[in-house]
Design an enzyme around this catalytic site. Structure first.
Site, PDB file in Angstrom:
ATOM      1  N   HIS A 195       1.386  -1.546  -0.158  1.00 37.74           N
ATOM      2  CA  HIS A 195      -0.048  -0.137   0.089  1.00 37.74           C
ATOM      3  C   HIS A 195       0.996   1.052  -0.424  1.00 37.74           C
ATOM      4  CE1 HIS A 195       0.087  -0.004   4.193  1.00 37.74           C
ATOM      5  NE2 HIS A 195       0.231   1.083   4.086  1.00 37.74           N
ATOM      6  N   ASP A 250       1.348  -8.108   1.771  1.00 38.75           N
ATOM      7  CA  ASP A 250       1.280  -6.337   1.943  1.00 38.75           C
ATOM      8  C   ASP A 250       3.049  -6.060   1.932  1.00 38.75           C
ATOM      9  OD1 ASP A 250       0.710  -3.321   1.602  1.00 38.75           O
ATOM     10  OD2 ASP A 250      -0.508  -3.458   3.746  1.00 38.75           O
ATOM     11  N   SER A 255       4.054   1.759   8.155  1.00 49.18           N
ATOM     12  CA  SER A 255       3.864   1.092   7.708  1.00 49.18           C
ATOM     13  C   SER A 255       5.507   0.456   7.005  1.00 49.18           C
ATOM     14  CB  SER A 255       2.859   1.288   6.530  1.00 49.18           C
ATOM     15  OG  SER A 255       1.576   0.912   7.411  1.00 49.18           O
TER      16      SER A 255
HETATM   17  N1  ARG Z   1      -4.623   1.045   7.472  1.00 49.01           N
HETATM   18  C1  ARG Z   1      -3.497   0.881   6.690  1.00 49.01           C
HETATM   19  C2  ARG Z   1      -2.258   1.716   7.321  1.00 49.01           C
HETATM   20  O1  ARG Z   1      -3.133   2.903   7.864  1.00 49.01           O
HETATM   21  C3  ARG Z   1      -3.770  -0.099   4.941  1.00 49.01           C
HETATM   22  C4  ARG Z   1      -3.716   1.049   4.518  1.00 49.01           C
HETATM   23  C5  ARG Z   1      -4.313   0.716   3.401  1.00 49.01           C
HETATM   24  N2  ARG Z   1      -4.847  -0.649   2.634  1.00 49.01           N
HETATM   25  C6  ARG Z   1      -6.490  -0.533   2.298  1.00 49.01           C
HETATM   26  N3  ARG Z   1      -6.898  -1.275   2.630  1.00 49.01           N
HETATM   27  N4  ARG Z   1      -6.423   1.289   2.230  1.00 49.01           N
HETATM   28  O2  ARG Z   1      -1.950   2.282   5.629  1.00 49.01           O
HETATM   29  N1  ASP Z   2      -1.198   1.343   8.151  1.00 49.17           N
HETATM   30  C1  ASP Z   2      -0.906   2.407   8.828  1.00 49.17           C
HETATM   31  C2  ASP Z   2       0.132   2.813   7.754  1.00 49.17           C
HETATM   32  O1  ASP Z   2       0.454   2.694   6.992  1.00 49.17           O
HETATM   33  C3  ASP Z   2       0.031   2.049   9.805  1.00 49.17           C
HETATM   34  C4  ASP Z   2      -0.662   2.477  11.160  1.00 49.17           C
HETATM   35  O2  ASP Z   2      -1.358   2.864  10.932  1.00 49.17           O
HETATM   36  O3  ASP Z   2       0.006   1.285  12.252  1.00 49.17           O
HETATM   37  O4  ASP Z   2       1.435   3.449   7.982  1.00 49.17           O
END
Ligand code: ARG
Ligand code: ASP
Length: 701
Positions: free
Chosen positions: A83, A219, A637
């Site tokens: 991502h 990921d 991330s």
């Molecule tokens: N929650 C994770 C972060 O905050 C991954 C985000 C990307 N994935 C998604 N399905 N939108 O970045």
């Molecule tokens: N998914 C998040 C990021 O892209 C990580 C998190 O918020 O824990 O940095």
């Protein structure tokens, strides 16, 4: 009450209560060394961060401006999340070469794809420079004078620190300006895409599984840093060579077991642990609910279209992921804030604080106004914040609005090359039907929620013809929906056309909203400044009140170390979450009807044959992800997850939903970071993609 307060003070002074919470400054890690070693670390703080010898920090980078990456070969190979590389993978994708859906693997270095604009930042050193930054500041100076002096001092420090080098330096405040740190960085500009799994691996579970456990998302994506012939950062050139790092990470195939020590080394973006109860109220009861509600509406429309058209799926994949990511985080955050009753916890701390200052006239003199000032400022900010949230999440969220507004500026109109690129880029991923449908919903909400008089004429018209017709007319009449015409106008560069653009129906409609937004923002800015000053004093006071407590600064997208243990958790009564997932779970979630849960034949084949090679655990299972209570946030991330020996065992990519309030309040029973098991990542590279040459580059033990 009195009894409660005494217990409270004891609790706030107690060191162990904050187990595994904290985002620590690498240059001060010697202070944590004992604690880390007692929890399991087998290497030294100096092995992690050193300016005298190569250390793990030489293998950890800021990827772009919001993720972390780690170097895993002596030829500059870099790992981050799928991502994090998503935007770049998407930009190389088209219906013919749909790398998003099918994945991309460069089978040799000449196939690696350049990414203009993408940088990787490597920290050379960091140090505290508070005295130098504050030199010459006197108490009789106004805030403006102080800030001016601080800016001047900073410019000199930066100049001295980088003279005769190719390094770039920045100074960042911590503890709301109670201290300042100087960071010297090396910034690489030639970063090429090497590999990315197909979306149904890299984004498996999509937005449905996002922020959730149990998780099965592969990921990761792979890049490579290039330098000029002398090993120095340089813009893209065919003649550039792979970067030879001072250090690259060793990968361990041993995996993790429950209660194992792990640490995460990376760039957490932003946390707000010190905010007062009034601020939490504003977030929990106002900003979050508005944003959640507006985004729910937007996402419903986008998803409907994405599910029916493969082109729209590509065009809107990154946008939808972004909108959904914040949306879901805030839902989780609000639940967590409510469950812990963070507002009550903050109020209790504030009561203890009041008690503490009331016992001492000098403290009262110095700190006595903090809480009442906080209360007043937040009360005054509340309607302005509401207005801002509505503007950002409804009006501005209609894609054509920021696009149109760009041409309200003469410079943007005149810079032909940039304008052309901007227009083409916008239309590449734009679907007017989606945007119109969203506009019909969100314009109405915005106009109904704002007190702005300048909208009265529109309100009347909308009441008469209905919002749908109104929006249809607006989009039909505006030139901003016509890519070819716009490009022609830009090429011609005639200022008469610029005037015309500025009386376009969409521009006319947008202008009053922007005007009101900017005047609102100006007023808010004054409050933000006041809050900065207050925050500085508040943290100073808290530190004085709790002399035994070990503080750590809020995240600010600078390099930090956080450590903890691999651990499952209990999200709700009667449910226990195991600490890892396996490929079996991918097969259980498989659903060929739903894009996010498709499993390719290739992966199924490997699964059926149990062809996991050296990547299986000792029971022959292939693990996909694991959780631990490392304190992480957005920006972490892509961060390396390291074991007690400092070897790479995982790539951090998310947090569990129940713990997303950790940006405001960490709770070690509920907060878990989610990491990709490095063995699944290598399995995909090796067995799935057949990119064995990449595995051969790595140091695996
Ligand atoms: N929650 C994770 C972060 O905050 C991954 C985000 C990307 N994935 C998604 N399905 N939108 O970045
Ligand atoms: N998914 C998040 C990021 O892209 C990580 C998190 O918020 O824990 O940095």
């Amino acid at each position: 009450m009195k009894k409660f307060i005494i217990i409270g003070i004891l609790a706030f002074n107690n060191l162990t209560i904050w187990a595994d919470e904290g985002m620590w400054l690498p240059y001060l890690l010697a202070k944590n060394e004992k604690d880390m070693q007692s929890k399991g670390l087998k290497i030294s703080a100096e092995d992690i961060y050193s300016v005298n010898q190569s250390s793990l920090k030489d293998a950890v980078v800021l990827f772009g401006s919001g993720c972390t990456g780690e170097i895993i070969s002596e030829k500059g190979l870099l790992l981050t999340n799928h991502h994090c590389g998503f935007g770049k993978i998407q930009s190389h994708s088209s219906l013919e070469h749909d790398y998003l859906t099918n994945g991309f693997w460069a089978m040799n270095q000449s196939e690696e794809l350049p990414n203009p604009g993408l940088t990787v930042t490597l920290l050379i050193s960091m140090e505290e420079v508070t005295d130098k930054v504050l030199a010459g500041i006197t108490s009789d100076m106004s805030v403006a004078q102080k800030n001016k002096k601080i800016e001047e001092n900073m410019a000199i420090i930066i100049q001295n620190a980088t003279q005769d080098t190719h390094y770039k330096a920045v100074i960042e405040p911590i503890y709301d300006g109670n201290q300042y740190l100087l960071y010297i960085n090396e910034i690489f500009e030639d970063v090429r895409l090497v590999g990315a799994p197909p979306s149904n691996i890299g984004k498996f579970g999509g937005d449905t599984d996002n922020w959730m456990w149990p998780r099965h998302t592969g990921d990761f994506s792979i890049f490579r840093i290039y330098t000029d012939k002398n090993g120095k950062p340089a813009p893209f050139s065919k003649d550039n060579i792979p970067y030879k790092p001072k250090k690259h990470l060793t990968i361990s195939l041993k995996g993790v077991t429950e209660n194992d020590f792990t640490f995460v080394f990376g760039y957490p973006g932003s946390t707000q642990q010190f905010i007062p109860s009034y601020a939490v109220e504003l977030i929990q009861n106002q900003s979050n609910p508005i944003a959640i509600e507006m985004r729910t509406q937007r996402l419903n429309v986008i998803k409907k279209y994405m599910n029916t058209d493969p082109l729209i799926r590509i065009q809107y994949a990154a946008k939808a992921a972004n909108i959904s990511n914040g949306w879901k985080k805030w839902i989780g955050e609000n639940k967590g804030l409510q469950r812990l009753d963070v507002i009550a916890q903050k109020r209790a701390l504030e009561a203890i604080f009041s008690q503490w200052i009331n016992q001492n006239p000098q403290k009262k003199e110095k700190y006595g106004k903090i809480l009442t000032n906080y209360r007043d400022i937040y009360a005054q900010m509340s309607p302005l914040t509401r207005e801002k949230s509505y503007f950002m999440e409804s009006f501005y969220a209609v894609e054509i609005i920021p696009f149109t507004n760009r041409f309200a500026n003469e410079k943007n109109f005149q810079n032909k090359e940039a304008a052309r690129a901007y227009i083409n880029n916008f239309f590449k991923d734009y679907n007017p039907n989606i945007d119109k449908e969203i506009a019909k919903i969100l314009f109405k909400t915005y106009l109904d929620s704002t007190d702005n008089d300048s909208y009265l004429p529109y309100k009347k018209e909308i009441d008469k013809i209905g919002i749908d017709k109104f929006v249809d007319n607006l989009y039909a009449k505006s030139i901003f929906l016509n890519q070819d015409k716009l490009l022609k106008i830009i090429d011609k560069g005639d200022m008469k056309d610029f005037q015309k653009l500025n009386s376009d129906p969409l521009m006319n409609f947008a202008s009053p909203a922007f005007a009101s937004y900017f005047s609102n923002a100006k007023r808010l800015e004054q409050y933000y400044q006041a809050l900065d000053e207050l925050g500085k004093l508040w943290i100073q006071a808290l530190m004085e009140m709790q002399p035994q407590k070990t503080f750590y600064p809020d995240a600010n997208l600078t390099l930090r170390v956080t450590y903890g243990h691999v651990k499952g958790y209990t999200p709700t009564d009667g449910v226990e979450y195991h600490y890892y997932t396996t490929i079996d779970g991918i097969m259980q979630k498989e659903n060929p009807e739903i894009y996010d849960y498709v499993v390719t034949d290739r992966l199924k084949e490997l699964y059926l044959k149990k062809d996991y090679g050296q990547y299986a655990d000792k029971n022959g299972e292939l693990r996909v992800a694991f959780i631990a209570d490392n304190h992480t946030t957005g920006g972490n991330s892509g961060s390396p997850v390291l074991n007690a020996d400092g070897h790479l065992v995982g790539i951090n990519f998310d947090r569990c939903w129940e713990g997303t309030m950790s940006d405001i309040k960490f709770d070690s029973t509920q907060c878990r970071n989610i990491s990709l098991d490095i063995r699944y990542c290598l399995f995909i590279i090796d067995k799935y993609a057949g990119a064995k040459h990449l595995i051969d580059e790595m140091s695996i033990n």
